[in-house]
Design a protein around this motif. Structure first.
Motif, PDB file in Angstrom:
ATOM      1  N   THR A  38       0.833  -1.208   0.000  1.00 13.56           N
ATOM      2  CA  THR A  38       0.000   0.000   0.000  1.00 13.56           C
ATOM      3  C   THR A  38       0.867   1.256   0.000  1.00 13.56           C
ATOM      4  O   THR A  38       0.560   2.247  -0.680  1.00 13.56           O
ATOM      5  CB  THR A  38      -0.933   0.005   1.224  1.00 13.56           C
ATOM      6  N   CYS A  41       2.047   1.913  -3.469  1.00 12.78           N
ATOM      7  CA  CYS A  41       0.969   2.466  -4.300  1.00 12.78           C
ATOM      8  C   CYS A  41       0.735   3.943  -3.991  1.00 12.78           C
ATOM      9  O   CYS A  41       0.513   4.761  -4.895  1.00 12.78           O
ATOM     10  CB  CYS A  41      -0.316   1.669  -4.072  1.00 12.78           C
ATOM     11  N   LEU A  42       0.785   4.305  -2.727  1.00  9.26           N
ATOM     12  CA  LEU A  42       0.572   5.700  -2.348  1.00  9.26           C
ATOM     13  C   LEU A  42       1.706   6.586  -2.857  1.00  9.26           C
ATOM     14  O   LEU A  42       1.483   7.749  -3.236  1.00  9.26           O
ATOM     15  CB  LEU A  42       0.447   5.819  -0.825  1.00  9.26           C
ATOM     16  N   ALA A  45       0.862   7.126  -6.410  1.00 10.21           N
ATOM     17  CA  ALA A  45      -0.280   8.032  -6.539  1.00 10.21           C
ATOM     18  C   ALA A  45       0.113   9.474  -6.263  1.00 10.21           C
ATOM     19  O   ALA A  45      -0.497  10.417  -6.810  1.00 10.21           O
ATOM     20  CB  ALA A  45      -1.387   7.605  -5.581  1.00 10.21           C
ATOM     21  N   LEU A  54      -5.577   7.941 -10.609  1.00  8.46           N
ATOM     22  CA  LEU A  54      -5.753   7.789  -9.163  1.00  8.46           C
ATOM     23  C   LEU A  54      -6.791   6.719  -8.855  1.00  8.46           C
ATOM     24  O   LEU A  54      -6.640   5.936  -7.903  1.00  8.46           O
ATOM     25  CB  LEU A  54      -6.174   9.127  -8.540  1.00  8.46           C
ATOM     26  N   ARG A  55      -7.872   6.679  -9.672  1.00 12.78           N
ATOM     27  CA  ARG A  55      -8.879   5.639  -9.475  1.00 12.78           C
ATOM     28  C   ARG A  55      -8.293   4.255  -9.734  1.00 12.78           C
ATOM     29  O   ARG A  55      -8.633   3.276  -9.067  1.00 12.78           O
ATOM     30  CB  ARG A  55     -10.085   5.884 -10.391  1.00 12.78           C
ATOM     31  N   VAL A  57      -5.152   3.348  -9.210  1.00 11.45           N
ATOM     32  CA  VAL A  57      -4.347   2.987  -8.050  1.00 11.45           C
ATOM     33  C   VAL A  57      -5.241   2.513  -6.910  1.00 11.45           C
ATOM     34  O   VAL A  57      -4.962   1.515  -6.237  1.00 11.45           O
ATOM     35  CB  VAL A  57      -3.479   4.176  -7.601  1.00 11.45           C
ATOM     36  N   LYS A  58      -6.356   3.227  -6.686  1.00  9.74           N
ATOM     37  CA  LYS A  58      -7.291   2.828  -5.632  1.00  9.74           C
ATOM     38  C   LYS A  58      -7.871   1.447  -5.909  1.00  9.74           C
ATOM     39  O   LYS A  58      -8.027   0.619  -4.991  1.00  9.74           O
ATOM     40  CB  LYS A  58      -8.423   3.845  -5.530  1.00  9.74           C
ATOM     41  N   THR A  59      -8.169   1.172  -7.190  1.00 12.17           N
ATOM     42  CA  THR A  59      -8.705  -0.143  -7.549  1.00 12.17           C
ATOM     43  C   THR A  59      -7.696  -1.238  -7.249  1.00 12.17           C
ATOM     44  O   THR A  59      -8.037  -2.313  -6.741  1.00 12.17           O
ATOM     45  CB  THR A  59      -9.084  -0.171  -9.040  1.00 12.17           C
ATOM     46  N   ILE A  61      -5.276  -1.161  -4.976  1.00 13.80           N
ATOM     47  CA  ILE A  61      -5.172  -1.327  -3.520  1.00 13.80           C
ATOM     48  C   ILE A  61      -6.360  -2.121  -2.982  1.00 13.80           C
ATOM     49  O   ILE A  61      -6.203  -3.036  -2.177  1.00 13.80           O
ATOM     50  CB  ILE A  61      -5.087   0.052  -2.826  1.00 13.80           C
ATOM     51  N   ASP A  62      -7.567  -1.787  -3.444  1.00 15.64           N
ATOM     52  CA  ASP A  62      -8.760  -2.489  -2.972  1.00 15.64           C
ATOM     53  C   ASP A  62      -8.746  -3.955  -3.396  1.00 15.64           C
ATOM     54  O   ASP A  62      -9.133  -4.843  -2.613  1.00 15.64           O
ATOM     55  CB  ASP A  62     -10.026  -1.809  -3.518  1.00 15.64           C
TER      56      ASP A  62
END
Length: 320
Positions: A38, A41-42, A45, A54-55, A57-59, A61-62
């Motif tokens: 994580t 990834c941050l 980002a 950014l979406r 990267v969030k996908t 991580i989730d």
């Protein structure tokens, strides 16, 4: 998620279960890995401006979080099933009882003794042995360690032993000594010289009863840590007595007491005579084994000092 955990992850979890590692420690490994991922990834980002990026990267991580949650659920089931099988197997049951003895949670010593097939009322010496990776390419580690166990049993003149494989390349063996053997290590060294094995050996000091069983193990474990960090490498057999001053820098009072008792033997008794002999011997050794210098320092007749040193020597079973 219907994806199964990687076979390597399952094998690793089952191996930890057999070694007595807790489930919490296993799951912590995954949490640490997830936190590191994580963080990466941050960092990525932080340098992005586009909303779509950014979406994405969030996908990621989730998705990874969901996957790891599923893996941890599956791994937990495999871990607990393996732990149950291991505890109910013969070797696993023995290791289970030994772990309780070392943790000090056994109320019925007789039951533990029956379970592990080893007398707990005598004098015990703990011996750690592990494969030395850079001395040979060993593919049959279990056979090598079992062979070492045979040599140790021979050196101990057939005394009772209880071996436990702590992993695929390491073993701890307790020896129930009939007496405080001073020549056991020398005999074992001679056998290893005649039948070389790619193992490193660390031992504690002999100790009596369950407390001695536990203390000798703790000492052997301490010696092993020192042996593994030694540069250049240590002798093939390293005992707690060899490294006691360094090993006891942690200030373990109980361990220090065992070391003093094992070294001084009868001279460690809390009696006036033992105190006088200890003091006479201390001054005699401090003044370069000179009866004349020691007698002057203690304000005693030289013959008194000589006699005291002789008595202390007899108590120790050797020459100071």
């Amino acid at each position: 998620v219907s994806i199964s955990p990687p076979p390597g992850a399952v094998t690793y979890a089952r191996g930890l279960a057999r070694r007595g590692v807790s489930l919490a420690d296993l799951l912590r490994i995954y949490r640490v890995g997830q936190a590191q991922f994580t963080g990466i990834c941050l960092d990525v980002a932080d340098g992005l401006d586009e909303a779509n990026d950014l979406r994405a990267v969030k996908t990621v991580i989730d998705t990874v979080a969901t996957y790891l949650d599923h893996v941890c659920e599956c791994i937990t089931v495999d871990f607990e099933e393996e732990r149950e099988r291991w505890i109910h197997s013969r070797s696993g049951l023995k290791q289970h009882w030994i772990s309780r003895l070392l943790a000090g949670t056994v109320a019925d010593t007789a039951e533990a003794q029956r379970a592990i097939g080893y007398p707990l009322s005598g004098t015990h010496l703990a011996v750690d042995a592990w494969i030395i990776a850079d001395r040979a390419q060993v593919t049959a580690s279990v056979e090598v360690l079992d062979r070492f166990h045979d040599l140790l049993t021979t050196a101990a003149a057939g005394a009772s032993t209880v071996p436990v494989h702590t992993d695929e390349a390491a073993m701890t063996i307790w020896v129930s000594l009939r007496e405080r053997e001073r020549n056991l290590i020398a005999r074992l060294k001679a056998l290893l010289d005649a039948d070389p094995l790619p193992v490193q050996v660390a031992t504690g000091l002999p100790g009596d009863g369950v407390d001695g069983f536990r203390c000798s193990y703790d000492q052997a474990a301490r010696v092993r840590k020192l042996a593994e960090s030694a540069r250049p490498g240590p002798p093939q057999i390293l005992t707690f007595a060899d490294v006691a001053p360094v090993a006891m820098m942690t200030g373990d009072v109980a361990e220090l007491g065992y070391f003093v008792g094992a070294t001084l033997g009868p001279l460690s008794a809390d009696t006036e005579r033992a105190h006088e002999l200890r003091e006479t011997l201390r001054v005699y050794l401090a003044w370069n084994r000179s009866p004349a210098a020691a007698s002057e320092r203690m304000r005693l007749h030289r013959n008194t000092v000589t006699y005291g040193v002789q008595q202390a020597s007899e108590e120790l079973g050797g020459t100071p």
